[in-house]
Design a protein around this motif. Structure first.
Motif, mmCIF file in Angstrom:
data_model
loop_
_atom_site.group_PDB
_atom_site.id
_atom_site.type_symbol
_atom_site.label_atom_id
_atom_site.label_comp_id
_atom_site.label_asym_id
_atom_site.label_seq_id
_atom_site.Cartn_x
_atom_site.Cartn_y
_atom_site.Cartn_z
ATOM 1 N N PRO A 29 0.848 -1.194 0.000
ATOM 2 C CA PRO A 29 0.000 0.000 0.000
ATOM 3 C C PRO A 29 0.882 1.242 0.000
ATOM 4 C CG PRO A 29 0.080 -0.975 2.194
ATOM 5 C CD PRO A 29 0.788 -1.936 1.269
ATOM 6 N N THR A 30 0.314 2.348 -0.442
ATOM 7 C CA THR A 30 1.094 3.568 -0.638
ATOM 8 C C THR A 30 0.627 4.693 0.267
ATOM 9 O OG1 THR A 30 1.482 3.008 -2.958
ATOM 10 C CG2 THR A 30 1.795 5.299 -2.342
ATOM 11 N N ILE A 31 1.593 5.418 0.799
ATOM 12 C CA ILE A 31 1.347 6.688 1.480
ATOM 13 C C ILE A 31 2.104 7.764 0.704
ATOM 14 C CG2 ILE A 31 1.701 8.062 3.569
ATOM 15 C CD1 ILE A 31 1.635 5.455 5.162
ATOM 16 N N THR A 32 1.445 8.879 0.444
ATOM 17 C CA THR A 32 2.103 9.999 -0.226
ATOM 18 C C THR A 32 2.385 11.107 0.784
ATOM 19 O OG1 THR A 32 1.091 9.545 -2.377
ATOM 20 C CG2 THR A 32 1.858 11.787 -2.004
ATOM 21 N N TRP B 1 5.258 -0.294 3.728
ATOM 22 C CA TRP B 1 4.567 0.652 2.850
ATOM 23 C C TRP B 1 5.512 1.177 1.779
ATOM 24 C CZ3 TRP B 1 -0.603 2.346 3.657
ATOM 25 C CH2 TRP B 1 -1.197 1.901 4.843
ATOM 26 N N GLU B 2 4.929 1.597 0.675
ATOM 27 C CA GLU B 2 5.670 2.354 -0.336
ATOM 28 C C GLU B 2 5.380 3.834 -0.097
ATOM 29 O OE1 GLU B 2 6.107 2.941 -5.184
ATOM 30 O OE2 GLU B 2 4.699 1.480 -4.377
ATOM 31 N N ILE B 3 6.425 4.641 -0.014
ATOM 32 C CA ILE B 3 6.259 6.061 0.253
ATOM 33 C C ILE B 3 6.580 6.860 -1.010
ATOM 34 C CG2 ILE B 3 6.847 7.971 1.772
ATOM 35 C CD1 ILE B 3 5.639 5.469 3.149
ATOM 36 N N LYS B 4 5.602 7.636 -1.459
ATOM 37 C CA LYS B 4 5.799 8.503 -2.610
ATOM 38 C C LYS B 4 5.785 9.959 -2.156
ATOM 39 C CE LYS B 4 3.995 5.346 -6.097
ATOM 40 N NZ LYS B 4 3.046 5.147 -7.212
ATOM 41 N N GLU C 278 -3.859 10.296 -5.443
ATOM 42 C CA GLU C 278 -5.204 9.746 -5.398
ATOM 43 C C GLU C 278 -5.214 8.221 -5.336
ATOM 44 O OE1 GLU C 278 -7.071 11.524 -8.754
ATOM 45 O OE2 GLU C 278 -6.983 13.547 -7.911
ATOM 46 N N ASN C 279 -4.108 7.588 -5.684
ATOM 47 C CA ASN C 279 -4.008 6.127 -5.592
ATOM 48 C C ASN C 279 -3.444 5.673 -4.247
ATOM 49 O OD1 ASN C 279 -5.004 5.662 -8.185
ATOM 50 N ND2 ASN C 279 -2.994 5.936 -9.122
ATOM 51 N N SER C 280 -3.211 6.614 -3.357
ATOM 52 C CA SER C 280 -2.619 6.308 -2.058
ATOM 53 C C SER C 280 -3.696 6.024 -1.016
ATOM 54 C CB SER C 280 -1.750 7.470 -1.580
ATOM 55 O OG SER C 280 -0.704 7.725 -2.490
ATOM 56 N N LYS C 281 -3.289 5.332 0.052
ATOM 57 C CA LYS C 281 -4.186 5.077 1.171
ATOM 58 C C LYS C 281 -4.314 6.314 2.061
ATOM 59 C CE LYS C 281 -4.922 0.612 0.489
ATOM 60 N NZ LYS C 281 -6.273 0.071 0.205
ATOM 61 N N LYS D 76 -9.219 19.552 -4.349
ATOM 62 C CA LYS D 76 -9.303 18.734 -5.548
ATOM 63 C C LYS D 76 -9.049 17.262 -5.221
ATOM 64 C CE LYS D 76 -7.390 20.326 -9.267
ATOM 65 N NZ LYS D 76 -6.381 20.740 -10.279
ATOM 66 N N VAL D 77 -8.054 17.018 -4.395
ATOM 67 C CA VAL D 77 -7.711 15.651 -4.025
ATOM 68 C C VAL D 77 -8.850 14.994 -3.260
ATOM 69 C CG1 VAL D 77 -6.175 14.252 -2.587
ATOM 70 C CG2 VAL D 77 -5.225 16.041 -4.032
#
Length: 233
Positions: free
Chosen positions: A34-37, A55-58, A81-84, A101-102
């Motif tokens: 799963p991703t966190i931005t 986690w994957e961090i962007k 928008e694809n992040s958790k 917007k997000v």
């Protein structure tokens, strides 16, 4: 006959290759994290210390980008928008510009402000020739003491997102806090003889650092413009 055998071999190899790609994609999909931005690179560094390989961090900002003038690209917004969850650093203009917007595009996205609890500094960034005392200095992450607060907020948020791995995150968080404490002690020792002294910077990005160690920050250009003769004096 030889041509038929050759055709059969090529077809078989292509089938095996296609099957391999399919299985690889299935494996990758099933093991994807799963991703966190986050907003800025310092956040990414700190959060990776806490979440490890869970986690994957962007990051919205690339290396070297200015958080005060950054304008996120469409690709960055799609990643968000694809992040958790989205971890805001707080008090940075571009975050406020994109947040509505997000949220509208991804109402299920969880939002966390990593700067909660930090005593904010105001009046370091001027506009024109007027000093606005209500302006908040956004560079909270330049302070080791603030970094501990940011990391604490991150830890609580990650546990909220993934309570099953709380023990893992807690261990990483304590190790990271220990390293920050060591860094703070080392900096304090090195700068102790200079308490009360001033240092010169171009942009006033070290206000929180200066506060931590009893220093005075003198900025040559709060607006990023060429310094005047008066300012240089």
């Amino acid at each position: 006959m030889k041509r038929s055998i050759f055709k059969y071999i090529i077809t078989s190899l292509l089938t095996v290759a296609a099957l391999g790609l399919f299985l690889r994609s299935c494996t990758s999909a099933s093991t994807s994290k799963p991703t966190i931005t986050v907003s800025i690179q310092p956040q990414k560094y700190m959060l990776e210390k806490i979440v490890g390989d869970k986690w994957e961090i962007k990051c919205l900002l690339s290396n070297g980008a200015n958080p005060e003038s950054y304008d996120p690209s469409l690709t960055h917004l799609l990643n968000l928008e694809n992040s958790k969850a989205y971890f805001r650093i707080g008090n940075v203009a571009f975050e406020s510009a994109i947040i509505n917007k997000v949220q509208n595009n991804n109402p299920g996205l969880k939002l966390f402000d990593n700067s909660e609890g930090i005593s904010l500094i105001r009046g370091t960034h001027s506009h024109g020739d007027v000093e606005h005392s209500t302006d908040i200095d956004p560079h909270t992450w330049t302070s080791v003491k603030n970094a501990k607060t940011i990391a604490s907020n991150m830890y609580k948020a990650v546990v909220d997102l993934d309570p099953e791995n709380k023990a893992y995150y807690s261990r990483n968080f304590k190790n990271f806090l220990s390293s920050l404490d060591s860094l703070d002690r080392e900096i304090s020792q090195q700068l102790q003889p200079y308490r009360g002294s001033a240092f010169v910077v171009w942009h006033p990005s070290l206000s929180y650092f200066a506060r931590d160690y009893g220093l005075e920050q003198i900025s040559l250009s709060p607006e990023g413009k060429e310094a005047s003769v008066k300012m240089m004096q």
